[in-house]
Scaffold this active site. Structure first.
Site, PDB file in Angstrom:
ATOM      1  N   ASN A 150       0.866  -1.144  -0.084  1.00 42.68           N
ATOM      2  CA  ASN A 150       0.050   0.139   0.027  1.00 42.68           C
ATOM      3  C   ASN A 150       0.677   1.457  -0.051  1.00 42.68           C
ATOM      4  OD1 ASN A 150       0.627  -0.530   2.678  1.00 42.68           O
ATOM      5  ND2 ASN A 150      -0.933   0.673   3.491  1.00 42.68           N
ATOM      6  N   GLU A 248       3.569  -4.996  12.458  1.00 43.15           N
ATOM      7  CA  GLU A 248       2.479  -3.953  12.106  1.00 43.15           C
ATOM      8  C   GLU A 248       1.518  -4.546  11.326  1.00 43.15           C
ATOM      9  OE1 GLU A 248       2.645  -1.423  13.749  1.00 43.15           O
ATOM     10  OE2 GLU A 248       4.565  -1.674  14.502  1.00 43.15           O
ATOM     11  N   CYS A 282      -3.474   1.642   6.300  1.00 40.85           N
ATOM     12  CA  CYS A 282      -3.909   0.787   7.488  1.00 40.85           C
ATOM     13  C   CYS A 282      -4.524   1.869   8.378  1.00 40.85           C
ATOM     14  CB  CYS A 282      -2.511   0.404   8.251  1.00 40.85           C
ATOM     15  SG  CYS A 282      -0.947   1.361   8.353  1.00 40.85           S
ATOM     16  N   GLU A 464       7.138   0.599  16.101  1.00 39.52           N
ATOM     17  CA  GLU A 464       8.290   1.136  15.195  1.00 39.52           C
ATOM     18  C   GLU A 464       8.600   2.880  15.597  1.00 39.52           C
ATOM     19  OE1 GLU A 464       6.569   0.197  11.392  1.00 39.52           O
ATOM     20  OE2 GLU A 464       8.207  -1.207  11.365  1.00 39.52           O
TER      21      GLU A 464
HETATM   22  P1  NDP Z   1       0.274  -9.055   3.371  1.00 40.57           P
HETATM   23  O1  NDP Z   1       0.281  -9.798   4.755  1.00 40.57           O
HETATM   24  O2  NDP Z   1      -0.517  -9.947   2.279  1.00 40.57           O
HETATM   25  O3  NDP Z   1       1.806  -9.164   2.818  1.00 40.57           O
HETATM   26  C1  NDP Z   1       2.587  -8.349   3.400  1.00 40.57           C
HETATM   27  C2  NDP Z   1       4.057  -8.602   3.218  1.00 40.57           C
HETATM   28  O4  NDP Z   1       4.120 -10.146   3.598  1.00 40.57           O
HETATM   29  C3  NDP Z   1       4.144  -8.905   1.485  1.00 40.57           C
HETATM   30  O5  NDP Z   1       5.435  -8.608   1.078  1.00 40.57           O
HETATM   31  C4  NDP Z   1       3.854 -10.438   1.511  1.00 40.57           C
HETATM   32  O6  NDP Z   1       4.075 -10.883   0.093  1.00 40.57           O
HETATM   33  C5  NDP Z   1       4.540 -11.026   2.655  1.00 40.57           C
HETATM   34  N1  NDP Z   1       4.159 -12.209   2.819  1.00 40.57           N
HETATM   35  C6  NDP Z   1       2.914 -12.973   2.608  1.00 40.57           C
HETATM   36  N2  NDP Z   1       3.101 -14.452   3.264  1.00 40.57           N
HETATM   37  C7  NDP Z   1       4.106 -14.250   3.706  1.00 40.57           C
HETATM   38  C8  NDP Z   1       4.693 -15.475   4.686  1.00 40.57           C
HETATM   39  N3  NDP Z   1       3.918 -16.648   4.955  1.00 40.57           N
HETATM   40  N4  NDP Z   1       5.960 -15.143   5.283  1.00 40.57           N
HETATM   41  C9  NDP Z   1       6.587 -13.943   4.844  1.00 40.57           C
HETATM   42  N5  NDP Z   1       6.121 -12.968   4.265  1.00 40.57           N
HETATM   43  C10 NDP Z   1       5.020 -13.114   3.841  1.00 40.57           C
HETATM   44  O7  NDP Z   1      -0.410  -7.763   3.267  1.00 40.57           O
HETATM   45  P2  NDP Z   1      -0.678  -6.871   2.188  1.00 40.57           P
HETATM   46  O8  NDP Z   1       0.511  -6.584   1.214  1.00 40.57           O
HETATM   47  O9  NDP Z   1      -2.091  -7.376   1.373  1.00 40.57           O
HETATM   48  O10 NDP Z   1      -0.962  -5.365   2.696  1.00 40.57           O
HETATM   49  C11 NDP Z   1      -2.230  -4.860   3.390  1.00 40.57           C
HETATM   50  C12 NDP Z   1      -2.284  -5.191   4.835  1.00 40.57           C
HETATM   51  O11 NDP Z   1      -1.027  -4.428   5.538  1.00 40.57           O
HETATM   52  C13 NDP Z   1      -3.380  -4.806   5.639  1.00 40.57           C
HETATM   53  O12 NDP Z   1      -3.776  -5.677   6.386  1.00 40.57           O
HETATM   54  C14 NDP Z   1      -3.071  -3.653   6.167  1.00 40.57           C
HETATM   55  O13 NDP Z   1      -3.585  -3.028   7.422  1.00 40.57           O
HETATM   56  C15 NDP Z   1      -1.472  -3.975   6.579  1.00 40.57           C
HETATM   57  N6  NDP Z   1      -0.901  -2.477   6.881  1.00 40.57           N
HETATM   58  C16 NDP Z   1      -0.516  -2.421   8.093  1.00 40.57           C
HETATM   59  C17 NDP Z   1       0.397  -1.223   8.337  1.00 40.57           C
HETATM   60  C18 NDP Z   1       0.523  -1.079   9.755  1.00 40.57           C
HETATM   61  O14 NDP Z   1       1.584  -0.297  10.176  1.00 40.57           O
HETATM   62  N7  NDP Z   1      -0.072  -1.626  11.016  1.00 40.57           N
HETATM   63  C19 NDP Z   1       0.573  -0.317   7.315  1.00 40.57           C
HETATM   64  C20 NDP Z   1       0.248  -0.646   6.316  1.00 40.57           C
HETATM   65  C21 NDP Z   1      -0.333  -1.988   5.959  1.00 40.57           C
HETATM   66  P3  NDP Z   1       3.281 -11.071  -0.903  1.00 40.57           P
HETATM   67  O15 NDP Z   1       2.980  -9.767  -1.479  1.00 40.57           O
HETATM   68  O16 NDP Z   1       3.866 -11.962  -1.901  1.00 40.57           O
HETATM   69  O17 NDP Z   1       1.954 -11.566  -0.495  1.00 40.57           O
END
Ligand code: NDP
Length: 483
Positions: A150, A248, A282, A464
């Protein structure tokens, strides 16, 4: 066509498998690049490079680390237009937003932690007449940084910069849905003269590259931002190895509007809090609770403003709502809009894809959803409980402060909240009782990089920002010396 490859041991490197994943431009639905489909073999190469670089990097003078991080910040700034275009194309966000927020913030992250490298210090605790304790904070070693799609470079740099500043070497994995700016960052690091192996960027999916980072015995800590379910998987894989983990995760943040707020300003800011970055932040306020006495007035003013938001091609300077990140994500958001209707919700505006009749040829096949406002839903229904992460918000009236608080705290998440009131005592009471890591009063998304950032409950583990990140990326070691 552009091939986005890894950055390992100081060089741009093709994935061992030779396989690539198509990367789509959300605004057009067209493939515009191919991203390395890395696996555990690439992670192993990255880990070896990082491990070998650690001895020197961990002993590099903080001043030198500071200079290198500053050079990276300068490098991004010099190529800012390229970064802005790449981020917008990759993610679907308006060019204007990438220019105003994402890229300047990535630059700030590197500058902020460049300064932190110099100012981070050991503490000492004297025991009078007995001796003195000093606490060293040593870098952990090789650490993993996993970031979402995002705010691609903004969130990647928010992890990588403190990790490097604290003296660690990094294996990072951006989301394969938005890999482009991380690839540009790799080029900037090479030009900045960052020593080989200090930062390694492995591109690819979470299932292969991400999982391999989490499972690697030699990667001692994981800083992750993403969805709550992914966070859970990471926590359970990392726990048996006693890895340090910072998570996060998702949010379902309340925007709480009291009758004594400045209505015009609140409506304006609530629209921004709801729909910035297509609601794909988020911290977006997706549940809006409004005191009953002003509910009708608020609803009217809010809906009118939302209808006036300009959905459009991210390249157009007047576009306020761009494309959502992928076809799959678009379907997920639309399925929640259908669910909301099944649950008894009334759509006040939006509720559908942006009509293709109104689109230019370039974006006819893009993934656009109109900003959507829904009312009439029970606070415990799925639409009000689950994270949608798109341009969809709900409006719900409340009678009393206690009721507003109960509604705000009724979800499993606890990332952020905003409270709109001119009653200072009430603002303090709400800030005290809301279960969230970040509370804004009469504001939204005002960020000071020194403050702790993160959520409670299912939104996060650890914090963080500022010294919090420097502490996460170091291991304290206490030494006592007897007088
Ligand atoms: P995901 O959890 O799908 O993915 C986040 C990252 O983790 C990606 O690089 C993803 O790769 C990777 N990933 C997925 N599965 C695994 C695994 N089994 N082991 C290690 N890494 C893995 O989130 P999104 O990318 O869909 O992002 C949206 C989410 O992020 C929302 O829930 C949002 O709320 C949250 N978010 C939270 C924030 C915060 O600060 N609290 C800030 C911004 C977003 P891949 O792309 O291949 O799936």
């Amino acid at each position: 066509m552009l091939k986005i490859i890894n950055y390992i041991n100081g060089a741009l490197t093709a994935p061992v498998s030779g396989q690539y994943i198509p990367n789509f431009e959300p605004a057009t639905g067209d493939i515009y690049s191919y991203c390395a489909d890395s696996d555990e073999r690439d992670v192993e190469l990255a880990h070896r490079a990082a491990r070998d670089a650690f001895a020197n990097w961990s002993c590099t003078a903080p001043e030198k680390r500071m200079h290198l991080l500053m050079r990276i910040a300068d490098g991004i700034e010099k190529r800012a237009e390229e970064f802005i275009a790449a981020e917008s194309k990759d993610n679907g966000k308006p060019l204007k937003l990438a220019r105003a927020v994402d890229i300047p913030r990535a630059v700030s992250n590197f500058r902020f932690y460049a300064a932190a490298a110099q100012h981070f210090a050991s503490e000492s605790h004297e025991m009078p007449g007995i001796g003195i304790n000093y606490t060293l904070r040593k870098p952990i070693g090789v650490v993993g940084c996993i970031s979402p799609w995002n705010l691609p470079i903004y969130l990647l740099s928010w992890k990588v910069a403190p990790a490097l500043a604290a003296g660690n070497c990094v294996v990072a994995k951006p989301s394969e849905i938005t890999p482009h700016t991380a690839y540009l960052l790799a080029q900037v690091c090479i030009d900045a003269g960052l020593p080989d192996g200090v930062l390694n960027i492995v591109q690819g999916t979470g299932a292969k590259a991400g999982q391999a980072i989490v499972e690697h015995e030699g990667i001692k800590a994981i800083s992750f931002t993403g969805g709550t379910e992914t966070g859970r998987r990471i926590a359970s894989a990392a726990a048996p190895m006693f890895k340090k983990v910072s998570l996060e995760m998702g949010g379902k943040n309340p925007t709480i509007v009291f009758a004594d707020c400045d209505l015009e300003e609140t409506v304006k800011q609530a629209v921004t809090a709801s729909f910035s970055n297509q609601g794909e932040i988020c911290l977006c306020g997706s549940r809006i609770f409004v005191e009953k006495s002003i509910y009708d007035k608020f609803r009217e003013a809010f809906t009118e403003r939302v209808k006036a938001l300009k959905v459009g091609d991210p390249n157009d300077e007047d576009t306020q709502i761009g494309a959502v990140v992928s076809a799959q994500h678009k379907e997920k958001i639309l399925s929640y809009i259908r669910l909301a209707q099944e649950e008894g919700g009334r759509i006040l505006c939006g509720g559908a894809e942006w009509s293709t009749d109104q689109r230019s040829d370039r974006v006819k096949n893009g993934y656009f959803i109109l900003p959507t406002v829904i009312e009439g839903l029970h606070v415990n229904c799925r639409t009000q409980q689950e994270e949608i992460f798109g341009p969809v918000v709900t409006l719900t009236p409340f009678d009393t402060e206690e009721e507003a608080l109960t509604m705000a705290n009724s979800v499993r998440y606890g990332l952020s909240a905003s409270v709109w009131t001119n009653n200072l005592k009430r603002a303090h009471r709400m800030a005290d009782k809301i279960e969230a890591g970040i509370i804004w009063v009469n504001s939204w998304l005002v960020r000071d990089l020194r403050t702790p950032f993160g959520g409670m409950k299912a939104s996060g583990m650890g914090r963080e920002g500022g010294w919090e990140a420097m502490r996460f990326f170091t291991e304290p070691k206490n030494v006592f010396i007897k007088y």
